[in-house]
Design an enzyme around this catalytic site. Sequence first.
Site, PDB file in Angstrom:
ATOM      1  N   HIS A  23       0.863  -1.189   0.000  1.00  0.00           N
ATOM      2  CA  HIS A  23       0.000   0.000   0.000  1.00  0.00           C
ATOM      3  C   HIS A  23       0.900   1.241   0.000  1.00  0.00           C
ATOM      4  O   HIS A  23       0.825   2.071   0.908  1.00  0.00           O
ATOM      5  CB  HIS A  23      -0.925   0.028   1.229  1.00  0.00           C
ATOM      6  CG  HIS A  23      -2.042  -0.978   1.171  1.00  0.00           C
ATOM      7  ND1 HIS A  23      -2.685  -1.438   2.293  1.00  0.00           N
ATOM      8  CD2 HIS A  23      -2.623  -1.595   0.116  1.00  0.00           C
ATOM      9  CE1 HIS A  23      -3.617  -2.307   1.928  1.00  0.00           C
ATOM     10  NE2 HIS A  23      -3.600  -2.420   0.625  1.00  0.00           N
ATOM     11  N   HIS A  79     -11.289  -9.481  -6.459  1.00  0.00           N
ATOM     12  CA  HIS A  79     -11.058  -8.144  -5.893  1.00  0.00           C
ATOM     13  C   HIS A  79     -10.262  -7.345  -6.910  1.00  0.00           C
ATOM     14  O   HIS A  79      -9.359  -7.880  -7.548  1.00  0.00           O
ATOM     15  CB  HIS A  79     -10.280  -8.362  -4.588  1.00  0.00           C
ATOM     16  CG  HIS A  79      -9.799  -7.160  -3.866  1.00  0.00           C
ATOM     17  ND1 HIS A  79     -10.464  -5.959  -3.829  1.00  0.00           N
ATOM     18  CD2 HIS A  79      -8.702  -6.992  -3.072  1.00  0.00           C
ATOM     19  CE1 HIS A  79      -9.779  -5.115  -3.063  1.00  0.00           C
ATOM     20  NE2 HIS A  79      -8.716  -5.707  -2.600  1.00  0.00           N
ATOM     21  N   GLU A  81      -8.280  -4.679  -6.433  1.00  0.00           N
ATOM     22  CA  GLU A  81      -7.078  -3.932  -6.035  1.00  0.00           C
ATOM     23  C   GLU A  81      -5.882  -4.423  -6.849  1.00  0.00           C
ATOM     24  O   GLU A  81      -5.781  -5.587  -7.227  1.00  0.00           O
ATOM     25  CB  GLU A  81      -6.809  -4.064  -4.523  1.00  0.00           C
ATOM     26  CG  GLU A  81      -5.807  -3.013  -4.051  1.00  0.00           C
ATOM     27  CD  GLU A  81      -5.761  -2.816  -2.534  1.00  0.00           C
ATOM     28  OE1 GLU A  81      -6.422  -3.571  -1.801  1.00  0.00           O
ATOM     29  OE2 GLU A  81      -5.040  -1.901  -2.094  1.00  0.00           O
ATOM     30  N   ASP A  83      -2.871  -5.252  -6.538  1.00  0.00           N
ATOM     31  CA  ASP A  83      -1.987  -6.392  -6.243  1.00  0.00           C
ATOM     32  C   ASP A  83      -2.572  -7.700  -6.773  1.00  0.00           C
ATOM     33  O   ASP A  83      -1.850  -8.681  -6.931  1.00  0.00           O
ATOM     34  CB  ASP A  83      -1.683  -6.508  -4.740  1.00  0.00           C
ATOM     35  CG  ASP A  83      -2.901  -6.403  -3.863  1.00  0.00           C
ATOM     36  OD1 ASP A  83      -3.862  -5.727  -4.240  1.00  0.00           O
ATOM     37  OD2 ASP A  83      -2.895  -7.000  -2.765  1.00  0.00           O
ATOM     38  N   HIS A 147     -11.667  -6.309   2.183  1.00  0.00           N
ATOM     39  CA  HIS A 147     -11.705  -4.997   2.810  1.00  0.00           C
ATOM     40  C   HIS A 147     -12.132  -3.864   1.861  1.00  0.00           C
ATOM     41  O   HIS A 147     -12.063  -2.680   2.243  1.00  0.00           O
ATOM     42  CB  HIS A 147     -10.300  -4.678   3.374  1.00  0.00           C
ATOM     43  CG  HIS A 147      -9.254  -4.511   2.280  1.00  0.00           C
ATOM     44  ND1 HIS A 147      -8.489  -3.380   2.194  1.00  0.00           N
ATOM     45  CD2 HIS A 147      -8.895  -5.263   1.216  1.00  0.00           C
ATOM     46  CE1 HIS A 147      -7.664  -3.461   1.159  1.00  0.00           C
ATOM     47  NE2 HIS A 147      -7.902  -4.606   0.556  1.00  0.00           N
ATOM     48  N   ASP A 166      -8.291 -11.413   0.071  1.00  0.00           N
ATOM     49  CA  ASP A 166      -7.523 -10.792   1.163  1.00  0.00           C
ATOM     50  C   ASP A 166      -7.888 -11.373   2.544  1.00  0.00           C
ATOM     51  O   ASP A 166      -7.026 -11.439   3.428  1.00  0.00           O
ATOM     52  CB  ASP A 166      -7.774  -9.284   1.184  1.00  0.00           C
ATOM     53  CG  ASP A 166      -6.987  -8.541   0.115  1.00  0.00           C
ATOM     54  OD1 ASP A 166      -5.917  -9.034  -0.293  1.00  0.00           O
ATOM     55  OD2 ASP A 166      -7.439  -7.472  -0.314  1.00  0.00           O
ATOM     56  N   TYR A 194      -1.896  -8.242  10.021  1.00  0.00           N
ATOM     57  CA  TYR A 194      -2.744  -8.013   8.842  1.00  0.00           C
ATOM     58  C   TYR A 194      -4.161  -7.641   9.284  1.00  0.00           C
ATOM     59  O   TYR A 194      -4.757  -6.681   8.789  1.00  0.00           O
ATOM     60  CB  TYR A 194      -2.750  -9.313   8.033  1.00  0.00           C
ATOM     61  CG  TYR A 194      -3.368  -9.251   6.665  1.00  0.00           C
ATOM     62  CD1 TYR A 194      -2.594  -9.018   5.538  1.00  0.00           C
ATOM     63  CD2 TYR A 194      -4.723  -9.480   6.487  1.00  0.00           C
ATOM     64  CE1 TYR A 194      -3.161  -9.006   4.274  1.00  0.00           C
ATOM     65  CE2 TYR A 194      -5.293  -9.471   5.232  1.00  0.00           C
ATOM     66  CZ  TYR A 194      -4.495  -9.228   4.125  1.00  0.00           C
ATOM     67  OH  TYR A 194      -5.069  -9.212   2.874  1.00  0.00           O
ATOM     68  N   HIS A 227      -2.844 -13.713  -0.091  1.00  0.00           N
ATOM     69  CA  HIS A 227      -1.514 -13.371   0.437  1.00  0.00           C
ATOM     70  C   HIS A 227      -1.109 -14.420   1.471  1.00  0.00           C
ATOM     71  O   HIS A 227      -1.927 -14.808   2.320  1.00  0.00           O
ATOM     72  CB  HIS A 227      -1.526 -12.012   1.149  1.00  0.00           C
ATOM     73  CG  HIS A 227      -1.877 -10.850   0.273  1.00  0.00           C
ATOM     74  ND1 HIS A 227      -1.052 -10.379  -0.725  1.00  0.00           N
ATOM     75  CD2 HIS A 227      -2.969 -10.056   0.247  1.00  0.00           C
ATOM     76  CE1 HIS A 227      -1.630  -9.346  -1.324  1.00  0.00           C
ATOM     77  NE2 HIS A 227      -2.800  -9.133  -0.761  1.00  0.00           N
TER      78      HIS A 227
HETATM   79 FE1  FEO Z   1      -6.940  -5.511  -1.141  1.00  0.00          FE
HETATM   80 FE2  FEO Z   1      -4.453  -7.744  -1.431  1.00  0.00          FE
HETATM   81  O1  FEO Z   1      -5.524  -6.326  -1.994  1.00  0.00           O
END
Ligand code: FEO
Length: 395
Positions: A23, A79, A81, A83, A147, A166, A194, A227
């Site tokens: 981030h 998701h 995002e 990544d 999230h 996530d 996390y 992750h």
């Molecule tokens: Fe919310 Fe691992 O991206």
Amino acid sequence: MKKHVKNNVYWVGKIDWELESFHGADYSINHGSSQNAYLITEEKTVLVDTVWRPHSSEFINNLASEIDLNKIDFIVMNHGEIDHSGSLPALMEKIPNTPIYCTANAVKSLVGQYHHPEWNYKIVKTGDSVDIGNGKKLVFVEMRMLHWPDSMATYMTGDNILFSNDAFGQHYAVEELFNDKADTCLLWAEALKYYSNILNPFSPLVKKKVEEILALNLTIDIIAPSHGAIWRDNPIQIVEKYYEWSKDYQEDQITIAYDTMWEGTMQLAHKIGKEISSISPGTKVKIFNISKTNKNDIMTEVFKSKAIAVGSPTVGQNILSSVGGWLDFLKELKFKNKKAAVFGCYGWSGESTKVLRERLSDAGFEVVDPEFRCNWNPVEEDYRKATEIANALCK
Ligand code: FEO
């Protein structure tokens, strides 16, 4: 190179041992991390998520060495995002009409980021499913605000794998992939960090979602997050832990965080710590200089604490900017049901404790009396206030 997960399911992600932050610089990485993507090769060939943009060439080359990319029947984007979606533009250049299953909100985030409204989106919501052959299905479960508003999980019947994205992840590199191969202490420390730094603001929704998942009585053999380690040994343990963490979790711990100019405020911090230990020997005390310890690591300790004490000297009728920035982040994390005390030294005007009190109240903390406000450097008489503060925090 793909790694085997179960039957016809493979991991095709990126384990990044060199990653130092996430981030931007907002989340510190201490033990590497991974972006987990998965390849399902049933009668249908399905890609679940991709990896971050800097690794897109490596990701696509690896994928192409395992399968003909044109054989991918569809992609699941749990998701949007970057990544997890960062390799999508390069991949879609090669297989432009491939359907992308995702939530309506994920379409917004993907279009907003990559400007490809023409991609073949298939919008799904909770309970929708798609057949992948061999008697197996993918069932979609929206995970709104876990999230992001677009977050979703995908459950694979037959193999009983929950691709949770996530949720249930950790920023932790595990070359062997699975939780039973990971260092248990590090795994739990990273899972807690996390949760504290990413999911805690959404704890009420986490609680509700976990209740919803448990009520479905699904058989879950594997939880495959996006992750860190894949939970195959007793995967429900991380779901139960999330439930515990989502309910205003706290231990018998008090965390003291401060910054200091000429060590006066530092002396107050350590005196408060000593008094807490003396009054309540069973209480764990942790003391951090905000300028010397990473904010994410301190917040993990705040998450565990029943109370905190925050100190800053007065500078420019305010608090130190290091403490001000730290308090901004503290507010973002929406901690609940925790007490706080304030302290600080001053030479002239002495506003720091008033500012700290306002900022901590605004961040949702119950700020106790008295303030530990000390003119110049503390003498023995000043320390009486440390006892009062310790008593108020331990009560
Ligand atoms: Fe919310 Fe691992 O991206």
